[in-house]
Design an enzyme around this catalytic site. Structure first.
Site, PDB file in Angstrom:
ATOM      1  N   LYS A   1       8.024  -3.865  -2.010  1.00 24.20           N
ATOM      2  CA  LYS A   1       6.726  -3.332  -1.581  1.00 24.20           C
ATOM      3  C   LYS A   1       5.553  -4.227  -2.038  1.00 24.20           C
ATOM      4  CE  LYS A   1       8.421   1.454  -1.584  1.00 24.20           C
ATOM      5  NZ  LYS A   1       8.104   2.854  -1.942  1.00 24.20           N
TER       6      LYS A   1
ATOM      7  N   TYR B   1       6.846   5.740   8.124  1.00 24.85           N
ATOM      8  CA  TYR B   1       6.883   6.874   7.184  1.00 24.85           C
ATOM      9  C   TYR B   1       6.553   8.207   7.856  1.00 24.85           C
ATOM     10  CZ  TYR B   1       7.502   3.864   3.094  1.00 24.85           C
ATOM     11  OH  TYR B   1       8.015   3.001   2.161  1.00 24.85           O
TER      12      TYR B   1
ATOM     13  N   ASN C   1       5.870   1.853  -6.254  1.00 18.54           N
ATOM     14  CA  ASN C   1       7.139   1.840  -6.991  1.00 18.54           C
ATOM     15  C   ASN C   1       8.078   0.689  -6.619  1.00 18.54           C
ATOM     16  OD1 ASN C   1       7.928   2.858  -4.555  1.00 18.54           O
ATOM     17  ND2 ASN C   1       8.847   4.740  -5.327  1.00 18.54           N
TER      18      ASN C   1
ATOM     19  N   HIS D   1      11.797   0.029  -1.799  1.00 20.97           N
ATOM     20  CA  HIS D   1      12.275   1.161  -1.009  1.00 20.97           C
ATOM     21  C   HIS D   1      13.782   1.035  -0.870  1.00 20.97           C
ATOM     22  CE1 HIS D   1      12.640   4.016   2.324  1.00 20.97           C
ATOM     23  NE2 HIS D   1      13.406   3.123   2.907  1.00 20.97           N
TER      24      HIS D   1
ATOM     25  N   GLU E   1      15.837   2.618   9.916  1.00 20.48           N
ATOM     26  CA  GLU E   1      14.846   1.765   9.238  1.00 20.48           C
ATOM     27  C   GLU E   1      15.149   0.281   9.460  1.00 20.48           C
ATOM     28  OE1 GLU E   1      14.092   5.138   5.786  1.00 20.48           O
ATOM     29  OE2 GLU E   1      15.067   3.256   5.223  1.00 20.48           O
TER      30      GLU E   1
HETATM   31  P1  CMP Z   1      10.065   5.692  -0.953  1.00 15.97           P
HETATM   32  O1  CMP Z   1      11.213   6.515  -1.392  1.00 15.97           O
HETATM   33  O2  CMP Z   1      10.245   4.266  -0.683  1.00 15.97           O
HETATM   34  O3  CMP Z   1       9.431   6.359   0.355  1.00 15.97           O
HETATM   35  C1  CMP Z   1       8.529   7.437   0.234  1.00 15.97           C
HETATM   36  C2  CMP Z   1       7.485   7.045  -0.745  1.00 15.97           C
HETATM   37  O4  CMP Z   1       6.469   7.968  -0.964  1.00 15.97           O
HETATM   38  C3  CMP Z   1       8.134   6.888  -2.107  1.00 15.97           C
HETATM   39  O5  CMP Z   1       8.941   5.752  -2.071  1.00 15.97           O
HETATM   40  C4  CMP Z   1       6.922   6.803  -3.005  1.00 15.97           C
HETATM   41  O6  CMP Z   1       6.406   5.498  -3.058  1.00 15.97           O
HETATM   42  C5  CMP Z   1       5.945   7.688  -2.258  1.00 15.97           C
HETATM   43  N1  CMP Z   1       5.784   8.924  -2.998  1.00 15.97           N
HETATM   44  C6  CMP Z   1       6.692   9.873  -3.224  1.00 15.97           C
HETATM   45  N2  CMP Z   1       6.162  10.878  -3.954  1.00 15.97           N
HETATM   46  C7  CMP Z   1       4.872  10.537  -4.175  1.00 15.97           C
HETATM   47  C8  CMP Z   1       3.803  11.166  -4.861  1.00 15.97           C
HETATM   48  N3  CMP Z   1       3.958  12.349  -5.454  1.00 15.97           N
HETATM   49  N4  CMP Z   1       2.623  10.531  -4.891  1.00 15.97           N
HETATM   50  C9  CMP Z   1       2.468   9.336  -4.276  1.00 15.97           C
HETATM   51  N5  CMP Z   1       3.455   8.689  -3.593  1.00 15.97           N
HETATM   52  C10 CMP Z   1       4.642   9.294  -3.566  1.00 15.97           C
END
Ligand code: CMP
Length: 139
Positions: free
Chosen positions: A11, A51, A114, A117, A128
C-alpha cells in the site's frame, strides 16, 4: 477447491516509507511465487470500485483517499494454501494486534495505513487479481 493463489498490494504508506524491497523479500522467503506484478497507482474511482464491498463502512472515505494517494505494488502470489498462509504472514488488520515477525507488525503504521493487502478468500483473490491484471500479464 483452492486455487493456490492470492492477491496482494503493497500500500501507499509502505511504498512511501521505502519498504517495497523488504516486503517482497519476506514474501519470497515465505515460499510465495510471484506470478504477476506491477507498480501502479489507483485513481480515486478505481479505489472506490476495488473496495466497493466496504462502501457502507465509516472508514470508506479515508480508505479510498489513502489507497489512491500514491503508487502501490499489486501482485498475484502462488503457493499451496496461498490465501490463508499469506494472511498469517501479513498479520492482523490492526498492526497493534499483529504477531511479532508479521509484515504488518514490522512495516505498518496503523489500522488504516497497514502496509499490505491480502485477499480474504479464493473467490476474492480471483476477483481482485483480475481487477489489476489481464490474463496475459499472469505467468
Ligand atoms: P484491507 O484488509 O487491505 O482492506 C480493507 C481495509 O480497510 C483494511 O485493510 C484496512 O486498511 C481498512 N480498515 C479496516 N478497518 C478500519 C478502521 N477501523 N479504520 C480505518 N481503516 C480500516
Amino acid at each position: 477447491m483452492s486455487t493456490n493463489r492470492t492477491f496482494t498490494m503493497i500500500k501507499p504508506d509502505a511504498v512511501e516509507n521505502g519498504h517495497i524491497g523488504a516486503i517482497l523479500e519476506k514474501i519470497a522467503a515465505s515460499g510465495f511465487k510471484i506470478v504477476a506484478m506491477k507498480y501502479t497507482q489507483l485513481s480515486l474511482r478505481e479505489a472506490q470500485e476495488f473496495y466497493a464491498i466496504h462502501k457502507e463502512r465509516p472508514f470508506f472515505g479515508e480508505l479510498v483517499e489513502f489507497m489512491s494517494r500514491g503508487p502501490i505494488v499489486a501482485a498475484i502470489l502462488e503457493k499451496e494454501n496461498a490465501v490463508e498462509d499469506f494472511r498469517a504472514l501479513i498479520g492482523a488488520t490492526n498492526p497493534a494486534d499483529a504477531a511479532e515477525g508479521t509484515i504488518r507488525k514490522m512495516f505498518a503504521t496503523d489500522i488504516s495505513e497497514n502496509a499490505v493487502h491480502g485477499s480474504d478468500s479464493d473467490e476474492n483473490a480471483a476477483i481482485e487479481g483480475s481487477f489489476h491484471f489481464a490474463g496475459r500479464e499472469v505467468y
